[in-house]
Scaffold this active site. Sequence first.
Site, short mmCIF file in Angstrom:
data_model
loop_
_atom_site.label_atom_id
_atom_site.label_comp_id
_atom_site.label_asym_id
_atom_site.label_seq_id
_atom_site.Cartn_x
_atom_site.Cartn_y
_atom_site.Cartn_z
N GLU A 213 0.78 -1.24 0.00
CA GLU A 213 0.00 0.00 0.00
C GLU A 213 0.81 1.29 0.00
O GLU A 213 0.57 2.19 0.83
CB GLU A 213 -0.98 0.01 1.18
N GLU A 314 -6.17 -7.97 -0.28
CA GLU A 314 -6.87 -7.68 0.97
C GLU A 314 -8.32 -7.35 0.65
O GLU A 314 -8.61 -6.59 -0.27
CB GLU A 314 -6.23 -6.50 1.71
#
Length: 411
Positions: A213, A314
Amino acid sequence: MLQYSLKNLATVAIALLGIAHSAPAPLSVLLNKRGIAFDYNNNKVRGVNLGGWFVLEPWITPSLFNLGDDVVDEYTFSAKLGKDQAYSKLSDHWNTWITQADFNAIASAGLNHVRIPIGYWAVAPINGDPYVQGQLNVLDQAINWARGAGLKVLIDLHGAPGSQNGFDNSGKYGTIGWQQGDTVQKTLDAINGLASRYKGATDTVTSIQLLNEPLGSSLSLDGIKTFYDSGYKTVTQNSQDFATTIHDAFQDFQQYWNGQFTPSAGYQNVILDTHQYQIFSPSEVSRSPSDHVKAACDLGPKLASTDKWTIVGEWTGAQTDCAKWLNGYGKGARYDGTFQGSSKVGSCDGKYTGTVDALSSDDKNNIRSFVEAQLDAYEKHTGWFFWTWKTESAPEWDMQALLKGGCFRSR
């Protein structure tokens, strides 16, 4: 069909090269099988993240964060306690939060992968940082457990020097300092440390993720791509039996990343990772249960049209951001209007509890439908990793609890 059952777990012997699992063999002596040990072209990744294990997040293990309002992440946790006490508490956590029994349960649930987040400080610590080390010995053991259970492992560098996103899941909440000074090179040092350590374990470790991320809206995207190129070379120079996983940096995974890091450009075995949550903006958290399902279904064709292996690395069963401290230590939720600047959508009553049984029947049915829609969509391409295997008190996010409660099951 996946068989999501946690009953009657088989006892898994994990002797390796004649050495019992209690004394794992040095991974450097393992014999490689040439080529990536999972067929990402023809088989679906069905996996789960082992979140909160080697990188603390207050919402996953709130019991560790009772040290005062100045302790909001692993950086401040370690700084507040000091090296000796932080090591004592974290070593106990590393050795108890996830165990061999969890790997066996994951395999028995029909999964074939685990994604294991780890911070740079475990691999390439920087002088002056408060973080403590010792995680890699436990990670070695975890890889042996995965091998014994028949699971493949994606090792994910979850935190970079300076923080690549300012989130507590990077290890350090607040400002974004990655790409400044020598932070990128130090990140590559950590990648090299992981690839070098586990190049003898590619029968089980099939991929290394270069960075979790990175916040593309606050960083140089060209700089991220340059880092990915260097990271790819670092991984493959250690072993071509690794796939290299890159995160989409929160850019459109189809429009922005198609045409990049492909074989025609000289890259082999690259996996694109996108994270799909529907709760971190007012418009998303205001969706009805059916709108959440529709949004998930609409992702399927987009995923199928990408030009490289693409995983949803995710995702969650949550349709609210009600889990305690999900938005950061001490912060409230958008859903019930307690998060700064938000407007109330509904009540979080019953959603902070640690059990699926305590959820309402409507909540359980909505989670089940949402999970099933996402499974359908994400298997249109390479597959998925649910976030996360277990939590202390966040049932919408807790795969182990959702399995037991019948909210995550065969389709």
